[in-house]
Design a protein around this motif. Structure first.
Motif, PDB file in Angstrom:
ATOM      1  N   ASP A 325      67.627 -10.685  -2.411  1.00 29.07           N
ATOM      2  CA  ASP A 325      68.661  -9.878  -1.765  1.00 29.07           C
ATOM      3  C   ASP A 325      68.635  -9.985  -0.247  1.00 29.07           C
ATOM      4  O   ASP A 325      69.582  -9.523   0.421  1.00 29.07           O
ATOM      5  CB  ASP A 325      68.515  -8.409  -2.163  1.00 29.07           C
ATOM      6  N   SER A 326      67.590 -10.563   0.320  1.00 29.60           N
ATOM      7  CA  SER A 326      67.537 -10.767   1.769  1.00 29.60           C
ATOM      8  C   SER A 326      68.707 -11.615   2.241  1.00 29.60           C
ATOM      9  O   SER A 326      69.199 -11.442   3.367  1.00 29.60           O
ATOM     10  CB  SER A 326      66.227 -11.473   2.163  1.00 29.60           C
ATOM     11  N   VAL A 327      69.173 -12.535   1.404  1.00 31.81           N
ATOM     12  CA  VAL A 327      70.277 -13.418   1.783  1.00 31.81           C
ATOM     13  C   VAL A 327      71.559 -12.609   1.968  1.00 31.81           C
ATOM     14  O   VAL A 327      72.283 -12.770   2.957  1.00 31.81           O
ATOM     15  CB  VAL A 327      70.468 -14.526   0.736  1.00 31.81           C
ATOM     16  N   GLU A 374      63.518   0.235  10.333  1.00 28.23           N
ATOM     17  CA  GLU A 374      63.295  -0.567   9.127  1.00 28.23           C
ATOM     18  C   GLU A 374      61.888  -1.132   9.107  1.00 28.23           C
ATOM     19  O   GLU A 374      61.217  -1.139   8.063  1.00 28.23           O
ATOM     20  CB  GLU A 374      64.312  -1.700   9.063  1.00 28.23           C
ATOM     21  N   ALA A 375      61.420  -1.617  10.254  1.00 30.12           N
ATOM     22  CA  ALA A 375      60.059  -2.155  10.328  1.00 30.12           C
ATOM     23  C   ALA A 375      59.036  -1.071  10.026  1.00 30.12           C
ATOM     24  O   ALA A 375      58.072  -1.291   9.272  1.00 30.12           O
ATOM     25  CB  ALA A 375      59.819  -2.758  11.710  1.00 30.12           C
ATOM     26  N   ALA A 376      59.222   0.109  10.608  1.00 32.94           N
ATOM     27  CA  ALA A 376      58.280   1.208  10.377  1.00 32.94           C
ATOM     28  C   ALA A 376      58.316   1.672   8.931  1.00 32.94           C
ATOM     29  O   ALA A 376      57.279   2.015   8.342  1.00 32.94           O
ATOM     30  CB  ALA A 376      58.610   2.365  11.319  1.00 32.94           C
ATOM     31  N   ARG A 377      59.502   1.684   8.323  1.00 37.10           N
ATOM     32  CA  ARG A 377      59.599   2.121   6.931  1.00 37.10           C
ATOM     33  C   ARG A 377      58.845   1.171   6.013  1.00 37.10           C
ATOM     34  O   ARG A 377      58.197   1.609   5.045  1.00 37.10           O
ATOM     35  CB  ARG A 377      61.065   2.233   6.506  1.00 37.10           C
ATOM     36  N   SER A 424      62.986  -2.394   1.650  1.00 38.20           N
ATOM     37  CA  SER A 424      62.877  -2.463   3.107  1.00 38.20           C
ATOM     38  C   SER A 424      62.381  -3.841   3.548  1.00 38.20           C
ATOM     39  O   SER A 424      62.779  -4.338   4.610  1.00 38.20           O
ATOM     40  CB  SER A 424      61.941  -1.371   3.630  1.00 38.20           C
ATOM     41  N   ALA A 425      61.519  -4.476   2.746  1.00 35.80           N
ATOM     42  CA  ALA A 425      61.044  -5.819   3.091  1.00 35.80           C
ATOM     43  C   ALA A 425      62.183  -6.818   3.017  1.00 35.80           C
ATOM     44  O   ALA A 425      62.315  -7.703   3.876  1.00 35.80           O
ATOM     45  CB  ALA A 425      59.916  -6.236   2.148  1.00 35.80           C
ATOM     46  N   ARG A 426      63.018  -6.701   2.003  1.00 43.85           N
ATOM     47  CA  ARG A 426      64.166  -7.603   1.884  1.00 43.85           C
ATOM     48  C   ARG A 426      65.136  -7.387   3.048  1.00 43.85           C
ATOM     49  O   ARG A 426      65.706  -8.341   3.583  1.00 43.85           O
ATOM     50  CB  ARG A 426      64.871  -7.376   0.554  1.00 43.85           C
ATOM     51  N   ARG A 427      65.315  -6.145   3.434  1.00 46.31           N
ATOM     52  CA  ARG A 427      66.206  -5.868   4.558  1.00 46.31           C
ATOM     53  C   ARG A 427      65.661  -6.465   5.847  1.00 46.31           C
ATOM     54  O   ARG A 427      66.413  -7.030   6.648  1.00 46.31           O
ATOM     55  CB  ARG A 427      66.394  -4.357   4.713  1.00 46.31           C
ATOM     56  N   LEU A 428      64.368  -6.356   6.044  1.00 46.41           N
ATOM     57  CA  LEU A 428      63.777  -6.904   7.267  1.00 46.41           C
ATOM     58  C   LEU A 428      63.869  -8.428   7.264  1.00 46.41           C
ATOM     59  O   LEU A 428      64.125  -9.046   8.300  1.00 46.41           O
ATOM     60  CB  LEU A 428      62.315  -6.451   7.396  1.00 46.41           C
ATOM     61  N   ARG A 429      63.681  -9.048   6.115  1.00 43.89           N
ATOM     62  CA  ARG A 429      63.867 -10.492   6.012  1.00 43.89           C
ATOM     63  C   ARG A 429      65.335 -10.852   6.300  1.00 43.89           C
ATOM     64  O   ARG A 429      65.625 -11.889   6.893  1.00 43.89           O
ATOM     65  CB  ARG A 429      63.460 -10.972   4.618  1.00 43.89           C
ATOM     66  N   GLY A 430      66.248  -9.988   5.886  1.00 43.48           N
ATOM     67  CA  GLY A 430      67.650 -10.203   6.196  1.00 43.48           C
ATOM     68  C   GLY A 430      67.909 -10.155   7.693  1.00 43.48           C
ATOM     69  O   GLY A 430      68.704 -10.948   8.223  1.00 43.48           O
TER      70      GLY A 430
END
Length: 496
Positions: A325-327, A374-377, A424-430
């Motif tokens: 889902d990062s894409v 997002e990073a902190a979460r 949150s990891a996928r969002r940060l990769r996004g």
């Protein structure tokens, strides 16, 4: 009984559509009660203990594209078995949320509408009062949310894929702890810039005499209501469509993409995209709050909508609907970046001069705020996942998020802010992939890439592949050495 993988695939497609449709109807405020448990009972074949071993047997002999499809199918079905175990509790929690109200000064409103009132409250005492009232109501469901957390861990353990983090990493095919190290680097590298921006933007606008800046203050800032009404969804959406048309990315007019911008009392304040069928049935949902946050949400969800609408039906279902889902998050953040392009903002809103400059400075700060949050979460969720006593970490959540953002987070919200499965990891990769994508677009097509049909064609080619490649693979195809935070950190400097 023996299981046929093609039958599993067919059932999985139907279950996914039904789940997305159910979530859409509940979150859009069209239904008051959640019925996920009933839905999973209708699809109970996929919950049979023999389904995952059947996929694994096929996987052991597969290669090439079929191997990738089976890996994605296994991960998704395993994830749905986890969700099915939680469905009765989730139904109870979601139904409570849609029915809950908050009362303040003899005014009673749905719990989901409290952000509306906070964002419109120019009087800080009023928005802090609404925030406290909301927290008191949220606390009533704290035990139920903690029960969901424990049940999820039990469901993950039953899969036999290792400890919680290891199992979630295996299902996602991602290294969340590696992304956590990137999150730490982002926080460290942006610390000085953020504190300076916080003092300039929040410090001068928020009277902290009644206490430190809070999340309600951050929401009020995101409204930017003092700039007038140029960010309302309905007048802005046609302007956004014209931008897409100039790129050759016109949304389909065959009914396969629809929008939901209506206000409803029970509509979730968080905008989202419901991809019921990819492509073929995609709904872009925005809950209008009446400020800049609406414009940001519209562009963000538009990126998701384009991703789903233009995924090629020639590719296998798993490559269109499953995967990393990062894409998809990359495309959402790519189009959201338009909120920082002042020439585009001026052309679609009419803001100019000092008001436009004021807007640009605040918008850059708020984007940095969201990145740091997002990073902190993610760092918080890694700590939560590593603890065998999650109910004792509420204060730790408040400390991590408050320190990273400068806006006070309250312990009572520690599980309402939790994204299950390390989303949150996928969002940060996004975030990281979107910086690489934007650099590529600007180098090839110039700063106003969003007005260039050639750039639109380039974006369309990437969109059409859906999620066949993960974010790291796509980064290398975009000429990056790897998916790292470096391009993102270089771009952060331009936000201010």
């Amino acid at each position: 009984m023996p299981f046929c993988v093609e039958e599993i695939r067919d059932r999985a497609q139907r279950l996914r559509s039904d789940v997305v449709r159910a979530h859409y109807r509940l979150r859009s405020g069209r239904e008051e009660r959640s019925s996920l448990a009933e839905l999973y009972r209708e699809h109970r074949l996929l919950l049979n203990p023999g389904v995952l071993p059947a996929i694994q047997r096929e996987l052991s002999e597969a290669y090439g594209d079929e191997r990738g499809r089976l890996k994605a199918l296994f991960s998704w079905v395993a994830g749905q078995q986890i969700e099915a175990a939680l469905a009765p509790l989730e139904d109870e929690l979601r139904s409570w949320e849609t029915g809950a109200t908050v009362t303040l000064a003899e005014r009673e409103i749905p719990l989901r509408r409290v952000p509306d009132w906070i964002m419109r409250a120019d009087d800080r005492g009023e928005r802090l009062a609404w925030e406290r009232a909301r927290h008191r109501r949220i606390e009533e469901a704290a035990a139920l949310r903690l029960d969901v957390e424990h049940r999820e861990r039990e469901a993950v353990a039953r899969l036999g894929l290792g400890d919680y983090i290891e199992a979630r990493e295996r299902l996602a095919g991602l290294d969340f702890r590696h992304t956590g190290r990137a999150a730490s680097a982002i926080l460290q590298s942006t610390e000085s810039l953020y504190r300076k921006a916080f003092a300039e933007e929040a410090g001068r606008r928020i009277d902290t005499g009644a206490g430190p800046a809070s999340r309600s203050d951050a929401l009020w800032l995101m409204g930017m209501r003092w700039l007038g009404r140029p960010f309302e969804v309905q007048p802005l959406y046609p302007q956004v469509r014209r931008t897409l048309e100039s790129m050759g990315l016109s949304l389909p007019r065959d009914g396969s993409v629809t929008t939901d911008f209506d206000r409803r009392p029970l509509k979730d304040e968080r905008s989202f995209t419901a991809a019921i069928r990819i492509p073929g049935d995609v709904v872009l949902v925005v809950c209008p709050l009446g400020g800049w946050v609406d414009a940001r949400a519209l562009l963000h969800e538009l990126g998701h909508t384009l991703h789903h609408a233009f995924s090629s039906p020639a590719f296998a279902w798993e490559g269109r609907a499953l995967g990393d889902d990062s894409v998809g998050e990359c495309f959402a953040l790519l189009f959201e970046e338009l909120t920082l392009d002042l020439s585009w903002i001026e052309s679609v809103t009419g803001l100019s001069g000092d008001r436009l400059e004021e807007y640009g400075s605040l918008a850059g700060f708020l984007r940095l705020y969201r990145l740091r949050r997002e990073a902190a979460r993610l760092l918080w969720e890694l700590e939560l996942a590593s603890s065998d006593r999650p109910g004792k970490l509420a204060d730790r959540y408040a400390a991590i998020l408050s320190d990273a953002t400068g806006f006070a987070h309250q312990p009572v919200t520690y599980l309402t802010d939790h994204l299950r499965g390390f989303r949150s990891a996928r969002r940060l990769r996004g975030w990281m992939l979107s910086a690489i994508m934007l650099d590529r677009l600007q180098k090839r097509f110039g700063g106003e890439w969003f007005r260039n049909p050639a750039a639109g064609q380039f974006v369309l080619e990437v969109l059409s592949a859906g999620q066949r490649e993960d974010a790291a693979q796509l980064a290398t195809q975009l000429d990056a050495n790897d998916l790292t935070a470096d391009p993102l950190l270089a771009r952060v400097e331009r936000w201010r």
